[in-house]
Design a protein around this motif. Structure first.
Motif, short mmCIF file in Angstrom:
data_model
loop_
_atom_site.label_atom_id
_atom_site.label_comp_id
_atom_site.label_asym_id
_atom_site.label_seq_id
_atom_site.Cartn_x
_atom_site.Cartn_y
_atom_site.Cartn_z
N TYR A 240 86.28 56.90 12.62
CA TYR A 240 85.24 56.55 13.60
C TYR A 240 84.42 57.81 13.86
CZ TYR A 240 83.24 54.45 17.85
OH TYR A 240 82.39 53.94 18.81
N MET B 241 86.59 49.49 15.76
CA MET B 241 87.17 49.35 17.09
C MET B 241 87.93 48.03 17.22
SD MET B 241 87.49 51.22 19.74
CE MET B 241 86.20 52.41 19.41
N ILE C 43 84.52 59.45 19.88
CA ILE C 43 85.38 58.48 20.57
C ILE C 43 85.95 59.07 21.86
CG2 ILE C 43 85.99 57.20 18.51
CD1 ILE C 43 88.56 58.76 18.31
N ILE D 239 86.30 54.58 25.63
CA ILE D 239 87.55 53.95 25.22
C ILE D 239 88.40 53.72 26.47
CG2 ILE D 239 89.65 54.18 23.85
CD1 ILE D 239 87.18 53.96 22.15
#
Length: 455
Positions: free
Chosen positions: A246, A259, A276, A280
């Motif tokens: 990612y 994701m 990230i 999150i």
């Protein structure tokens, strides 16, 4: 709160979360809100738009990933939201906007017009620490201060704003401290996280990360995150583990696909860069692994803050070859680069204490943090404590006078009073061992450095 969550048993995560909502609804002064990661800032931002019969809240967001997450969560809360440029914005209660757009003169005029109609209630800056500390966002942030002229309260929200930076933040916005209020938890520590560091050779970092991940067993709902410092390192590690990385240069559709695989459990480990670091909010992240350190201690606190949001014990494991390498020309002077270097090199102090000293101005050891998981150093102290007690028990079987049989350890993480802590040499000098007992060598009593001995 209970109405929003449709739960009669719903309670604030903390007193400060409730105060945040109260100030946002009733307050007329600018706010700086410092809540721990996972402390419920998004929920508190959503509530005013449901409490008030009318009005618009503008939320300025620095990251695309964070904005996408906010859209989902606001929809789940039943909040009518839109983005700047959408049609029928007058029907929306929350307007999401990027920092670059918020700093544009056209948006400033838009806010002025909405305020002229009496509808603009507040402007919220999410993850506000980035606006001061990031060389990418700082130029736009300096332009953003034009929004202060909209004559509505600003609310700066973050989980990581050291007290020593507060004045600089308001000064950059040209806001008088007399018009501001700070809502801050006494400690933003995350007691459920155990901070661990393993030093290896530079060529062995990737192999040791793979070895560590393979040694971990994740339950069905549990997830892990691995942070790398560069896109190349993330891609190389992801290839070695047979998954996709990612990273920032992926399309939004590809990021969403990765994701979905991660949340769904198809790919239980999410590998990437600081892209990230925010956005999150999966509750069951129980492992956060760093392949080499973050660039600053604030980055590290934010990234490890993805773990333990369900309140269960979790691990922040760093596998590194040394301190972070930071390009000084791209460093704003904020964020804690020097503190990160010190944190990595710590050998004889509690890591949680060092982090708290920087982020909160008050350090608390793992042992003095309620329900605190132990860091590498404090866990080592516990082992030495157990070894010392075991050694003392062994001595009780020997011909040692009763007064020397069982030294009693007193809270090994609490500060020791200098008047009662004595070295082995001082004990020998003041109270010679009896002739009918075995002689204790200094190496046998090296743990005296960490304990009060009561006779």
């Amino acid at each position: 709160l209970q109405s929003l969550l449709n739960n009669d048993d719903a309670r604030w995560k903390s007193t400060l979360q409730g105060q945040m909502v109260d100030y946002l609804v009733r307050g007329k002064r600018h706010l700086l809100i410092v809540l721990p990661t996972g402390g419920g800032k998004t929920l508190a931002m959503a509530l005013p738009s449901l409490i008030e019969p009318e009005g618009i809240t503008v939320v300025v967001v620095p990251f695309v990933a964070l904005m996408e997450d906010l859209k989902i969560r606001l929809s789940n809360y039943g909040v009518l939201w839109g983005t700047y440029g959408d049609l029928e914005l007058e029907k929306k209660r929350v307007i999401l906007v990027s920092l670059e757009v918020a700093a544009d003169e056209n948006f400033v005029r838009f806010c002025g017009n909405v305020q002229g109609c009496g509808l603009l209630k507040r402007i919220i800056l999410d993850e506000a620490h980035h606006f001061l500390m990031s060389p990418i966002f700082r130029p736009a942030f300096l332009k953003f201060r034009h929004l202060v002229s909209a004559a509505v309260p600003l609310a700066l929200c973050t989980a990581t704003m050291p007290p020593k930076y507060e004045q600089d933040l308001w000064t950059a916005l040209k806001v008088s401290p007399r018009t501001t209020i700070t809502l801050r938890e006494d400690s933003t520590a995350r007691p459920e996280i155990s901070y661990r560091v393993t030093k290896v050779d530079p060529d062995d970092v990737e192999a040791k990360v793979v070895e560590y991940v393979n040694s971990v067993t994740l339950r069905e709902e549990e997830r892990g995150i691995i942070y790398c410092n560069t896109i190349a390192a993330a891609q190389h590690l992801a290839k070695a583990m047979g998954v996709e990385a990612y990273i920032s240069n992926l399309t939004l559709a590809k990021k969403n696909e990765i994701m979905r695989k991660w949340v769904g459990g198809e790919q239980p480990w999410l590998i990437g860069t600081s892209a990230i670091g925010v956005g999150i909010d999966y509750p069951h992240v129980c492992y956060v692994v760093h392949a080499e350190p973050s660039y600053t201690l604030i980055d590290y606190a934010q990234e490890t803050g993805r773990a333990g949001r369900d309140g269960k014990p979790s691990v922040a494991q760093m596998i590194c070859s040394g301190p972070p390498l930071c390009s000084r020309e791209n460093y704003t002077g904020y964020g804690g680069y020097d503190e990160m270097v010190e944190w990595v090199e710590l050998l004889d102090a509690c890591r949680r204490y060092h982090m708290g000293q920087f982020l909160d101005g008050i350090g608390r050891t793992c042992g003095s943090t309620p329900n605190g998981e132990f860091c590498t150093y404090c866990a080592g102290l516990l082992v030495r404590c157990l070894l010392f007690v075991s050694y003392s028990s062994l001595c009780s079987l020997q011909k040692i006078p009763p007064r020397y049989k069982m030294p009693v350890p007193i809270s090994f993480t609490a500060p020791l009073h200098p008047g009662v802590k004595r070295t082995f040499e001082e004990v020998q000098e003041e109270d010679a061992f009896y002739d009918d007992g075995p002689t204790l060598e200094h190496s046998d009593c090296k743990c005296f450095d960490h304990f009060v001995v009561i006779y």
